[in-house]
Design a protein around this motif. Structure first.
Motif, PDB file in Angstrom:
ATOM      1  N   VAL A   1       0.836  -1.206   0.000  1.00 25.46           N
ATOM      2  CA  VAL A   1       0.000   0.000   0.000  1.00 25.46           C
ATOM      3  C   VAL A   1       0.868   1.252   0.000  1.00 25.46           C
ATOM      4  CG1 VAL A   1      -1.755   1.305   1.252  1.00 25.46           C
ATOM      5  CG2 VAL A   1      -1.878  -1.189   1.172  1.00 25.46           C
TER       6      VAL A   1
ATOM      7  N   LEU B   1       0.892   4.838  -2.614  1.00 31.17           N
ATOM      8  CA  LEU B   1       0.385   6.115  -2.107  1.00 31.17           C
ATOM      9  C   LEU B   1       1.510   7.144  -2.076  1.00 31.17           C
ATOM     10  CD1 LEU B   1      -1.840   4.892   0.882  1.00 31.17           C
ATOM     11  CD2 LEU B   1      -2.606   5.603  -1.390  1.00 31.17           C
TER      12      LEU B   1
ATOM     13  N   GLU C   1      -8.165  -4.429   5.073  1.00 33.01           N
ATOM     14  CA  GLU C   1      -8.286  -2.977   4.946  1.00 33.01           C
ATOM     15  C   GLU C   1      -7.129  -2.308   5.688  1.00 33.01           C
ATOM     16  OE1 GLU C   1     -11.307   0.714   6.179  1.00 33.01           O
ATOM     17  OE2 GLU C   1     -11.646  -1.318   6.931  1.00 33.01           O
TER      18      GLU C   1
ATOM     19  N   VAL D   1      -5.680   1.489   6.587  1.00 38.78           N
ATOM     20  CA  VAL D   1      -6.018   2.909   6.571  1.00 38.78           C
ATOM     21  C   VAL D   1      -4.738   3.726   6.668  1.00 38.78           C
ATOM     22  CG1 VAL D   1      -7.308   4.759   7.705  1.00 38.78           C
ATOM     23  CG2 VAL D   1      -8.262   2.434   7.626  1.00 38.78           C
TER      24      VAL D   1
ATOM     25  N   THR E   1      -7.507   7.499   3.935  1.00 41.87           N
ATOM     26  CA  THR E   1      -8.054   6.642   2.885  1.00 41.87           C
ATOM     27  C   THR E   1      -7.934   5.185   3.297  1.00 41.87           C
ATOM     28  OG1 THR E   1      -7.975   6.122   0.524  1.00 41.87           O
ATOM     29  CG2 THR E   1      -5.865   6.483   1.608  1.00 41.87           C
ATOM     30  N   SER E   2      -8.951   4.411   2.989  1.00 43.15           N
ATOM     31  CA  SER E   2      -8.932   2.963   3.221  1.00 43.15           C
ATOM     32  C   SER E   2      -8.520   2.274   1.929  1.00 43.15           C
ATOM     33  CB  SER E   2     -10.320   2.468   3.648  1.00 43.15           C
ATOM     34  OG  SER E   2     -10.667   2.941   4.930  1.00 43.15           O
ATOM     35  N   VAL E   3      -7.508   1.450   2.018  1.00 42.30           N
ATOM     36  CA  VAL E   3      -7.029   0.692   0.863  1.00 42.30           C
ATOM     37  C   VAL E   3      -7.322  -0.778   1.121  1.00 42.30           C
ATOM     38  CG1 VAL E   3      -5.063   0.162  -0.613  1.00 42.30           C
ATOM     39  CG2 VAL E   3      -5.209   2.398   0.503  1.00 42.30           C
ATOM     40  N   TYR E   4      -7.943  -1.438   0.149  1.00 41.62           N
ATOM     41  CA  TYR E   4      -8.338  -2.837   0.310  1.00 41.62           C
ATOM     42  C   TYR E   4      -7.446  -3.721  -0.551  1.00 41.62           C
ATOM     43  CZ  TYR E   4     -12.396  -0.804   2.538  1.00 41.62           C
ATOM     44  OH  TYR E   4     -13.201  -0.093   3.378  1.00 41.62           O
TER      45      TYR E   4
ATOM     46  N   LEU F   1      -4.121  -4.967  -5.094  1.00 46.57           N
ATOM     47  CA  LEU F   1      -4.887  -3.808  -4.653  1.00 46.57           C
ATOM     48  C   LEU F   1      -6.286  -3.878  -5.252  1.00 46.57           C
ATOM     49  CD1 LEU F   1      -2.182  -1.005  -5.040  1.00 46.57           C
ATOM     50  CD2 LEU F   1      -3.066  -1.957  -2.914  1.00 46.57           C
TER      51      LEU F   1
ATOM     52  N   THR G   1      -9.757   1.760  -3.315  1.00 47.47           N
ATOM     53  CA  THR G   1      -9.631   2.684  -2.186  1.00 47.47           C
ATOM     54  C   THR G   1     -10.959   3.388  -1.923  1.00 47.47           C
ATOM     55  OG1 THR G   1      -8.934   4.557  -3.563  1.00 47.47           O
ATOM     56  CG2 THR G   1      -7.200   3.103  -2.733  1.00 47.47           C
TER      57      THR G   1
ATOM     58  N   SER H   1     -12.450   6.835   0.568  1.00 47.79           N
ATOM     59  CA  SER H   1     -12.181   7.889   1.535  1.00 47.79           C
ATOM     60  C   SER H   1     -12.825   7.532   2.871  1.00 47.79           C
ATOM     61  CB  SER H   1     -12.729   9.228   1.032  1.00 47.79           C
ATOM     62  OG  SER H   1     -12.703  10.191   2.067  1.00 47.79           O
TER      63      SER H   1
END
Length: 470
Positions: A83, A87, A107, A109, A118-121, A129, A132, A134
């Protein structure tokens, strides 16, 4: 709980019952006039938010779920590295979801340089990935904030709290206006007489539905107020100060040389941590600090192993933001994948980021009776305690309250005089028996100070500006 005219009563005079009735009706009218728009917002947003798990699963299914696999999951440290590489360089990880569900994505954050999160899954098996979202601007977060403060911050929160408190007056006076004064009749009191026409049928629906929904309305108010901006915050602080949540395990005090490094963390509360859901009972508790800062800090996978040995399999893990911070593993109702709340499993675990020692371990069984009652009320309020049936019941009560607001407005609109608010006639000489109701309202004003101030303002306005119209 009506905003429009009930059956005609005799004018002021020798009838004590008439004057009592008109005074209660006047307060009911003012309460309804103020509450109605806010009640409609609360009802609509509440009916939507109670289905948050289903709505988010529908909207974000491809991000929230993955195909279950028998292969081992990637280390959390590696997932965070993936992640971080996608970013901006200054983005910092703040929390990670840990789940025992093999079909659940991971998840992570991150706080962005802009200050938003932001939450990244990710797929926990491949590291792919998935997308994402907010944290602050996702749909259900906005719905919740409208429900809590109309997106207006502190002032909006105070307005919604006032609306909830005034609903207590509206419900209480509405029950008093409904209360049979002569012979009780099921038709017209518990069941509507649908053969009526015009404004009468609206009044009948409002009157009968109001008495049925009054219990649900009272429950919603009393279970929601502990989360309110003013009263709820202070009530939570008092309950916490009184020892509502006692830690099961507390580490020894840190060495004197470490105290200076901890000063910046001494006032942080659980509710300040980057967690989507924090148990109410621990929200105002102080987050402890790590005590062994001379050692090498643990990595996230070591902390997950420690939490697993302590019996935690599914939770949110808040990462330490400072050198004196701790890892915090928290399970709370409503944390995304939990449609049914298991209160006994609610737990908060603070782990020293250097030694791995358990600094504090708080469980539902450690809460005092007040905190347990509030926790149960919150779970029921949000439709999380007994699954879909709880959600449907909450939605039904919310929509019934919306119906009360709509029927009240229609009745007022049909009877309103031209160029006039249409408030019930003011009683010039209140009977002594009304003192009992004044005492009830004064008590409410003392318990809920914001409400008390607003009641004084309404009373002064009614006395100063409408005296001549009595």
């Amino acid at each position: 709980m009506q905003i429009a005219s009930p059956p005609a009563m005799p004018d002021d005079g020798t009838s004590v019952a008439s004057r009592n009735y008109r005074i209660l009706w006047r307060w009911h009218f003012y309460a309804g006039l103020f509450v109605m728009p806010f009640l409609m917002v609360l009802a609509i947003t509440g009916a939507i938010y109670v289905f948050k798990p289903q709505i988010e699963n529908l909207l974000y299914r491809d991000m929230l779920h993955v195909a279950a696999s028998g292969q081992p999951r990637l280390a959390y440290g590696k997932l965070l590295g993936i992640v971080a590489g996608a970013l901006p360089a200054d983005a910092a990880p703040t929390s990670v979801s840990v789940s025992a569900d093999p079909s659940r994505s991971t998840e992570a954050v991150f706080r962005l340089p802009s200050g938003d999160s932001t939450s990244v899954y990710l797929n926990p098996y491949s590291g792919q990935l998935l997308g994402t979202l907010s944290v602050e601007h996702r749909l259900m977060k906005q719905v919740r904030q409208i429900h809590r403060d109309l997106l207006l911050g502190r002032w909006g929160g105070w307005l919604m709290e006032l609306a909830a408190c005034w609903t207590l007056i509206m419900v209480g006076t509405g029950i008093a206006l409904w209360w049979p004064r002569k012979r009780f009749s099921v038709r017209g009191k518990l069941l509507p007489r649908l053969g009526l026409r015009g404004r009468a049928v609206w009044r009948e629906l409002h009157l009968v539905a109001g008495i049925w929904v009054s219990i649900g309305a009272l429950f919603f108010i009393l279970s929601g107020l502990p989360w309110s901006s003013f009263w709820g915050k202070n009530f939570q602080a008092v309950v916490t100060w009184a020892g509502a949540s006692q830690p099961k395990v507390v580490a020894k005090a840190p060495p004197a040389q470490d105290m200076a490094a901890m000063e910046d963390m001494s006032s942080m509360k659980m509710q300040d941590l980057p967690l989507a859901n924090v148990p109410w009972a621990v929200g105002a508790t102080t987050v402890p600090q790590s005590h062994d800062m001379q050692q090498q800090a643990l990595n996230i996978d070591q902390v997950v192993e420690i939490a697993a040995r302590k019996g935690m399999a599914t939770y949110q893990l808040a990462l330490p933001g400072k050198s004196s911070g701790v890892f915090t593993a928290s399970y709370a109702p409503g944390a995304g994948e939990f449609v049914r709340s298991d209160l006994d499993s609610q737990r908060t675990l603070h782990i020293d980021q250097y030694s791995g020692k358990i600094v504090k371990d708080l469980r539902f069984s450690d809460y005092n009776p007040v905190s347990k009652l509030v926790t149960l009320g919150v779970a029921l309020h949000m439709g999380e305690y007994f699954g879909l049936a709880n959600q449907l019941l909450c939605a039904a009560i919310s929509l019934a309250l919306l119906g009360m607001a709509v029927t009240g407005f229609v009745m007022w609109w049909l009877r309103r005089p031209q160029d006039s608010l249409g408030a019930p006639k003011r009683v010039a000489q209140p009977p002594p028996s009304i003192v009992r109701w004044k005492s009830y309202m004064a008590l409410l004003g003392i318990i809920f100070p914001l409400m008390g101030v607003s009641m004084i303002a309404v009373w002064l306005g009614d006395t100063l500006f409408f005296r001549k119209r009595a």
